[in-house]
Design an enzyme around this catalytic site. Sequence first.
Site, PDB file in Angstrom:
ATOM      1  N   HIS A   1     -62.933  32.436  45.606  1.00 12.32           N
ATOM      2  CA  HIS A   1     -63.704  33.450  45.153  1.00 12.32           C
ATOM      3  C   HIS A   1     -65.250  32.968  45.303  1.00 12.32           C
ATOM      4  O   HIS A   1     -65.574  31.893  46.156  1.00 12.32           O
ATOM      5  CB  HIS A   1     -63.664  33.446  43.753  1.00 12.32           C
ATOM      6  CG  HIS A   1     -64.064  32.392  43.029  1.00 12.32           C
ATOM      7  ND1 HIS A   1     -63.321  31.210  42.548  1.00 12.32           N
ATOM      8  CD2 HIS A   1     -65.062  32.331  42.273  1.00 12.32           C
ATOM      9  CE1 HIS A   1     -63.852  30.402  41.990  1.00 12.32           C
ATOM     10  NE2 HIS A   1     -65.238  31.097  41.677  1.00 12.32           N
TER      11      HIS A   1
ATOM     12  N   HIS B   1     -76.444  34.439  54.062  1.00 17.45           N
ATOM     13  CA  HIS B   1     -75.816  35.684  53.850  1.00 17.45           C
ATOM     14  C   HIS B   1     -74.169  35.643  53.948  1.00 17.45           C
ATOM     15  O   HIS B   1     -73.734  34.606  54.424  1.00 17.45           O
ATOM     16  CB  HIS B   1     -76.300  37.016  54.826  1.00 17.45           C
ATOM     17  CG  HIS B   1     -75.946  36.503  56.011  1.00 17.45           C
ATOM     18  ND1 HIS B   1     -76.644  35.675  56.894  1.00 17.45           N
ATOM     19  CD2 HIS B   1     -74.916  37.322  56.774  1.00 17.45           C
ATOM     20  CE1 HIS B   1     -76.103  35.983  58.337  1.00 17.45           C
ATOM     21  NE2 HIS B   1     -75.062  36.757  58.202  1.00 17.45           N
TER      22      HIS B   1
ATOM     23  N   GLU C   1     -69.900  37.336  32.437  1.00 13.91           N
ATOM     24  CA  GLU C   1     -69.606  37.468  33.908  1.00 13.91           C
ATOM     25  C   GLU C   1     -68.384  38.596  33.931  1.00 13.91           C
ATOM     26  O   GLU C   1     -67.921  39.176  32.990  1.00 13.91           O
ATOM     27  CB  GLU C   1     -68.491  36.256  34.259  1.00 13.91           C
ATOM     28  CG  GLU C   1     -67.456  35.777  33.664  1.00 13.91           C
ATOM     29  CD  GLU C   1     -67.102  34.433  33.982  1.00 13.91           C
ATOM     30  OE1 GLU C   1     -67.149  34.021  35.141  1.00 13.91           O
ATOM     31  OE2 GLU C   1     -65.880  33.984  33.100  1.00 13.91           O
TER      32      GLU C   1
ATOM     33  N   GLU D   1     -74.437  41.316  54.991  1.00 17.04           N
ATOM     34  CA  GLU D   1     -74.291  42.131  56.202  1.00 17.04           C
ATOM     35  C   GLU D   1     -72.983  42.884  56.225  1.00 17.04           C
ATOM     36  O   GLU D   1     -72.085  42.249  56.068  1.00 17.04           O
ATOM     37  CB  GLU D   1     -74.322  40.975  57.432  1.00 17.04           C
ATOM     38  CG  GLU D   1     -74.241  41.551  58.909  1.00 17.04           C
ATOM     39  CD  GLU D   1     -73.947  40.421  59.772  1.00 17.04           C
ATOM     40  OE1 GLU D   1     -74.153  40.867  61.061  1.00 17.04           O
ATOM     41  OE2 GLU D   1     -74.068  39.234  59.478  1.00 17.04           O
TER      42      GLU D   1
END
Length: 136
Positions: A6, A69, A43, A118
């Site tokens: 994750h 990124h 969370e 991105e």
Amino acid sequence: MPSISHITFIVKNLERSSNMLKNVFGAKEIYSSEAIQFSVHPEKFFLLDSLWIALMEDPTVDLPKSYNHIAFNIPISELEGYRSRIKKAGLKIEKGRSRITGEGESIYFYDYDNHLFELHTGSLEERLTKYNSYQD
């Protein structure tokens, strides 16, 4: 060989960042800690296709902008739709880096907490083919 389990992002405002994941990426919320907190911060968990993304709320964290990124692959036919959703979320699309023709197109944007994303239309194979063609 390990694989990604994750990705966790620390955010100042859990609801605002949750809405960004849902509205920009189409992520599906699958868990919210709400009244019972099992981790170090409140969370929420999301699925983006089969990728598990966790958001944890910590209003004290200030992240600097950087080029670190995460890039997601999207079809070129969906590029403008993503661009529209990013703008609708009130996020600024950043100027991308220069590219060699044929290696794909990208949209870069920071979320509300300075995580850089991105959205890229190309593949690793396409990029390597283009890079290698300049080395001959």
